[in-house]
Scaffold this motif. Structure first.
Motif, PDB file in Angstrom:
ATOM      1  N   ASP A  51       1.176  -1.193  -0.149  1.00 54.22           N
ATOM      2  CA  ASP A  51      -0.667  -0.129  -0.189  1.00 54.22           C
ATOM      3  C   ASP A  51       1.424   1.245  -0.040  1.00 54.22           C
ATOM      4  O   ASP A  51       0.444   2.659  -0.674  1.00 54.22           O
ATOM      5  N   GLN A  52       2.177   1.617   0.106  1.00 52.62           N
ATOM      6  CA  GLN A  52       2.887   2.393   0.421  1.00 52.62           C
ATOM      7  C   GLN A  52       4.374   2.450  -0.544  1.00 52.62           C
ATOM      8  O   GLN A  52       5.004   3.965  -0.862  1.00 52.62           O
ATOM      9  N   VAL A  53       4.381   1.303  -1.767  1.00 58.96           N
ATOM     10  CA  VAL A  53       5.390   1.198  -2.132  1.00 58.96           C
ATOM     11  C   VAL A  53       5.632   2.787  -3.348  1.00 58.96           C
ATOM     12  O   VAL A  53       6.174   2.636  -3.529  1.00 58.96           O
ATOM     13  N   PHE A  54       4.675   3.375  -3.624  1.00 59.38           N
ATOM     14  CA  PHE A  54       4.244   3.971  -5.246  1.00 59.38           C
ATOM     15  C   PHE A  54       4.620   5.616  -3.722  1.00 59.38           C
ATOM     16  O   PHE A  54       5.356   6.541  -4.660  1.00 59.38           O
ATOM     17  N   ALA A  55       4.818   5.876  -2.463  1.00 57.23           N
ATOM     18  CA  ALA A  55       4.051   6.909  -1.999  1.00 57.23           C
ATOM     19  C   ALA A  55       6.024   7.308  -1.795  1.00 57.23           C
ATOM     20  O   ALA A  55       7.150   6.300  -1.413  1.00 57.23           O
ATOM     21  N   LEU A  56       6.381   8.133  -2.282  1.00 60.18           N
ATOM     22  CA  LEU A  56       7.862   9.285  -1.517  1.00 60.18           C
ATOM     23  C   LEU A  56       7.906   8.695  -0.949  1.00 60.18           C
ATOM     24  O   LEU A  56       7.452   9.419   0.228  1.00 60.18           O
ATOM     25  N   ASN A  57      10.012   8.907  -1.133  1.00 61.63           N
ATOM     26  CA  ASN A  57      10.172   8.849   0.492  1.00 61.63           C
ATOM     27  C   ASN A  57      10.843   7.362   0.650  1.00 61.63           C
ATOM     28  O   ASN A  57      11.005   6.905   2.008  1.00 61.63           O
TER      29      ASN A  57
END
Length: 118
Positions: A51-57
């Motif tokens: 759910d977070q892999v495309f979030a920046l940083n």
């Protein structure tokens, strides 16, 4: 984009790991798509990480491995600029697969310019 997806897959591989790169043409939502898939048989990712892999940083790199957490965000932006998207599927202790979906256009758009006579 491709270098980042392949480098991430290589980082996830176990000693006797496999990296598979495949292409296909898929029909979805009344469009034809070129689908480029990068799949590894590494450790996989749980749903909360997916759910977070495309979030920046956001990075899954362990200490000692270099990762700024911008690679997948940039991949997604590049795909989006070409009217496509990146889809990720994964199963813990089995695999991770990144698919880049790019729309196929049948004819390129050319603009005709006529030289004016002066």
């Amino acid at each position: 984009m491709w270098t980042n997806l392949i480098a991430n897959a290589l980082d996830a591989l176990p000693k006797q790991g496999k990296l598979c790169i495949a292409t296909s043409i898929e029909h979805k939502e009344q469009k034809d798509w070129a689908v480029i898939s990068v799949r590894d048989n590494g450790c996989g990712m749980p749903k909360d990480v997916l759910d977070q892999v495309f979030a920046l940083n956001f990075t899954t790199k362990k200490e000692g491995n270099f990762g700024l957490g911008i690679g997948l965000s940039v991949c997604q932006q590049i795909a989006s600029q070409h009217s496509g998207f990146v889809k990720v599927t994964s199963s813990v202790n089995e695999y991770t697969e990144m698919q880049v979906w790019l729309p196929i256009t049948l004819a390129p758009k050319f603009h005709e310019y006529k030289r004016s006579e002066s």
